[in-house]
Write a protein that holds these residues in place. Sequence first.
Motif, PDB file in Angstrom:
ATOM      1  N   TYR A 100       0.815  -1.208   0.000  1.00 61.24           N
ATOM      2  CA  TYR A 100       0.000   0.000   0.000  1.00 61.24           C
ATOM      3  C   TYR A 100       0.857   1.271   0.000  1.00 61.24           C
ATOM      4  O   TYR A 100       0.562   2.237  -0.714  1.00 61.24           O
ATOM      5  N   ASP A 101       1.900   1.287   0.787  1.00 61.12           N
ATOM      6  CA  ASP A 101       2.754   2.477   0.841  1.00 61.12           C
ATOM      7  C   ASP A 101       3.427   2.725  -0.506  1.00 61.12           C
ATOM      8  O   ASP A 101       3.522   3.877  -0.965  1.00 61.12           O
ATOM      9  N   GLU A 102       3.901   1.659  -1.133  1.00 57.47           N
ATOM     10  CA  GLU A 102       4.544   1.807  -2.444  1.00 57.47           C
ATOM     11  C   GLU A 102       3.544   2.258  -3.497  1.00 57.47           C
ATOM     12  O   GLU A 102       3.872   3.059  -4.378  1.00 57.47           O
ATOM     13  N   LEU A 103       2.295   1.762  -3.397  1.00 62.14           N
ATOM     14  CA  LEU A 103       1.254   2.199  -4.328  1.00 62.14           C
ATOM     15  C   LEU A 103       1.002   3.699  -4.171  1.00 62.14           C
ATOM     16  O   LEU A 103       0.862   4.433  -5.160  1.00 62.14           O
ATOM     17  N   THR A 104       0.945   4.165  -2.916  1.00 57.22           N
ATOM     18  CA  THR A 104       0.753   5.592  -2.658  1.00 57.22           C
ATOM     19  C   THR A 104       1.901   6.408  -3.254  1.00 57.22           C
ATOM     20  O   THR A 104       1.671   7.428  -3.934  1.00 57.22           O
ATOM     21  N   ASP A 105       3.128   5.976  -3.027  1.00 57.05           N
ATOM     22  CA  ASP A 105       4.281   6.714  -3.552  1.00 57.05           C
ATOM     23  C   ASP A 105       4.231   6.796  -5.075  1.00 57.05           C
ATOM     24  O   ASP A 105       4.515   7.865  -5.654  1.00 57.05           O
ATOM     25  N   LEU A 106       3.861   5.709  -5.715  1.00 58.07           N
ATOM     26  CA  LEU A 106       3.769   5.711  -7.178  1.00 58.07           C
ATOM     27  C   LEU A 106       2.682   6.666  -7.654  1.00 58.07           C
ATOM     28  O   LEU A 106       2.902   7.488  -8.556  1.00 58.07           O
ATOM     29  N   ALA A 107       1.497   6.554  -7.047  1.00 60.01           N
ATOM     30  CA  ALA A 107       0.362   7.363  -7.497  1.00 60.01           C
ATOM     31  C   ALA A 107       0.635   8.848  -7.328  1.00 60.01           C
ATOM     32  O   ALA A 107       0.299   9.666  -8.201  1.00 60.01           O
ATOM     33  N   LEU A 108       1.258   9.225  -6.221  1.00 62.02           N
ATOM     34  CA  LEU A 108       1.500  10.647  -5.955  1.00 62.02           C
ATOM     35  C   LEU A 108       2.690  11.186  -6.743  1.00 62.02           C
ATOM     36  O   LEU A 108       2.866  12.413  -6.833  1.00 62.02           O
ATOM     37  N   ALA A 109       3.486  10.286  -7.330  1.00 61.93           N
ATOM     38  CA  ALA A 109       4.596  10.729  -8.177  1.00 61.93           C
ATOM     39  C   ALA A 109       4.138  11.086  -9.583  1.00 61.93           C
ATOM     40  O   ALA A 109       4.860  11.771 -10.323  1.00 61.93           O
ATOM     41  N   ALA A 110       2.940  10.625  -9.957  1.00 63.54           N
ATOM     42  CA  ALA A 110       2.420  10.884 -11.308  1.00 63.54           C
ATOM     43  C   ALA A 110       1.636  12.187 -11.332  1.00 63.54           C
ATOM     44  O   ALA A 110       1.233  12.718 -10.289  1.00 63.54           O
ATOM     45  N   HIS A 111       1.394  12.701 -12.540  1.00 62.79           N
ATOM     46  CA  HIS A 111       0.613  13.920 -12.704  1.00 62.79           C
ATOM     47  C   HIS A 111      -0.881  13.601 -12.668  1.00 62.79           C
ATOM     48  O   HIS A 111      -1.305  12.461 -12.930  1.00 62.79           O
ATOM     49  N   ALA A 112      -1.696  14.611 -12.347  1.00 59.37           N
ATOM     50  CA  ALA A 112      -3.150  14.466 -12.394  1.00 59.37           C
ATOM     51  C   ALA A 112      -3.564  14.013 -13.782  1.00 59.37           C
ATOM     52  O   ALA A 112      -3.089  14.536 -14.802  1.00 59.37           O
ATOM     53  N   GLY A 113      -4.454  13.001 -13.810  1.00 57.69           N
ATOM     54  CA  GLY A 113      -4.900  12.464 -15.090  1.00 57.69           C
ATOM     55  C   GLY A 113      -4.020  11.381 -15.633  1.00 57.69           C
ATOM     56  O   GLY A 113      -4.295  10.836 -16.714  1.00 57.69           O
ATOM     57  N   ALA A 114      -2.954  11.017 -14.913  1.00 58.71           N
ATOM     58  CA  ALA A 114      -2.075   9.905 -15.293  1.00 58.71           C
ATOM     59  C   ALA A 114      -1.594  10.016 -16.732  1.00 58.71           C
ATOM     60  O   ALA A 114      -1.510   9.023 -17.456  1.00 58.71           O
ATOM     61  N   ASP A 115      -1.307  11.251 -17.142  1.00 58.45           N
ATOM     62  CA  ASP A 115      -0.817  11.507 -18.510  1.00 58.45           C
ATOM     63  C   ASP A 115      -1.734  10.909 -19.567  1.00 58.45           C
ATOM     64  O   ASP A 115      -1.274  10.371 -20.587  1.00 58.45           O
ATOM     65  N   GLY A 116      -3.053  10.982 -19.318  1.00 62.64           N
ATOM     66  CA  GLY A 116      -4.022  10.544 -20.319  1.00 62.64           C
ATOM     67  C   GLY A 116      -4.568   9.147 -20.104  1.00 62.64           C
ATOM     68  O   GLY A 116      -5.427   8.678 -20.868  1.00 62.64           O
ATOM     69  N   MET A 117      -4.132   8.458 -19.073  1.00 70.55           N
ATOM     70  CA  MET A 117      -4.597   7.093 -18.805  1.00 70.55           C
ATOM     71  C   MET A 117      -5.794   7.144 -17.849  1.00 70.55           C
ATOM     72  O   MET A 117      -5.775   7.852 -16.843  1.00 70.55           O
TER      73      MET A 117
END
Length: 515
Positions: free
Chosen positions: A356-373
């Motif tokens: 869960y912690d790693e998932l949070t770190d990944l998600a918050l490292a990306a831009h809003a909208g996941a670059d179109g995904m």
Amino acid sequence: MSRVLVAGVDTSTQSCKVRVTDALTGALVRFGQAKHPSGTTVDPEAWWRAFLEAAQQAGGLADVSAIAVGGQQHGMVLLDEQGAVIREAMLWNDTSSAPQAEELIDMLGAQGDDAGNGDDAADAAAVHARGVARWVEEVGSSPVASYTLTKIKWVAEHEPDNAARIAAVCLPHDWLSWRIAGYGPVDEGADAHLDALCTDRSDASGTLYFDAARNAYRRDLLALGLTASSNASPEPAALAHAERIVLPQVLGPHEAAPTRAASDVAGADVPGGCVIAPGGGDNAMAALGLGMAVGDVSVSLGTSGVAAAVSEQPVRDLSGSVSGFADCTGHFLPLACTINASRILDAARAALRVDYDELTDLALAAHAGADGMTLVPYFDGERTPNRPDATATLTGMTMRNTDAANIARAFVEGLLCSQRDCIELIRSLGAPIDRVLLIGGGARSVAIRTLAPCILGMDVSCPATDEYVAIGAARQAAWTLDGGASAPEWPVSIDAVSTGVPTPQVYEAYVRARG
């Protein structure tokens, strides 16, 4: 002067929890918990045994002056004339009655129907759409397999001998309150006091045969459930049976239920014994435990996602997506539910092989909208919107944006966008939404807490993790004991208020993707 104690009971699908509470402050005094059997049908006696065990773990209830039960909604408990349970209770999560839900929609939709236009498919679709709208107009909700009436119809069609024995129909919280009050099965010829069965508006509004807006049972709709055929009109025998069946008295928000003169379960050491409060459905009790008022909406992220708002007026969603339930205070609790919620995060963890912690770190490292995904997270089908055969889709993937961070972000955003769907549906019906309370296991995710205000477009309050159904039941018990005009003011601990810059473009992309 010794303090006054009250007890709140949460009889959920998984377990029974008993919270002994200070009636003045709402402070926890003692607590006990016992498991319920797994499965989608349960002998109610298992609830009684679990309650006794949980009460013992909580140090007993002899010193408790009032008690209330909050319970899982929709479960069907059938009693015969002696007050004995006829068959195992079918719970909310028993989907056996899905065909009966469709039959009930079409039965009401076909009443008064003309011959049609000759196009069988179009005629059937028109009858179904008319049926959904009519159910919503009559009782605030349209049939799905969860609701009590669909289960009654299943019994009428599959177990006619059992259906013929029905002398009373109640819900899990009704039945447990009745037992706590000192009632239960009796020998043949004795009075089982079925007329002492009680419920409240919140739980009754999840049966499909109670109209919370008019505060009245609809025995004509109960008769549809007792009709073994799929004819548009109830059978005469079903109509007569529906009139004879005892339905629990619907108590006011802090009206005491009848009890026997003495009880060895609760209040043995209290002068005058223990007061039994009305109790209620679990979502309404959680709202009371959270101190929700008109303008508040709770978003509960568990296995399913539930958005529930407090409204002064009843709502009518003619599409059937929003259930027009009542709350425990005299207001209403429009509610929308998604099948997919916190397990969306589990799917992301499994796909990315992270915790869960790693998932949070990944998600918050990306831009809003996941670059179109964009993820449309209908992994197990969906209820809101009603797409039972849908599957999840991840769209907008390119060689440029397909990485772990964007996938994690898309999964978190997809979960939150599905909950915004529920909120927007409720808001569109006129219910004010001024504050969001984020609760449930999924609310512990830092990624969810961080991104929720961005997706939902407003600040999000995160109450401390607690047993809010049991707290709400205890608060109602204190209210019933006190007899005041409103429930006692108990503090609710807010862990944090999450703020963020709204990202409306993310939800707009989600709406386009889900269609």
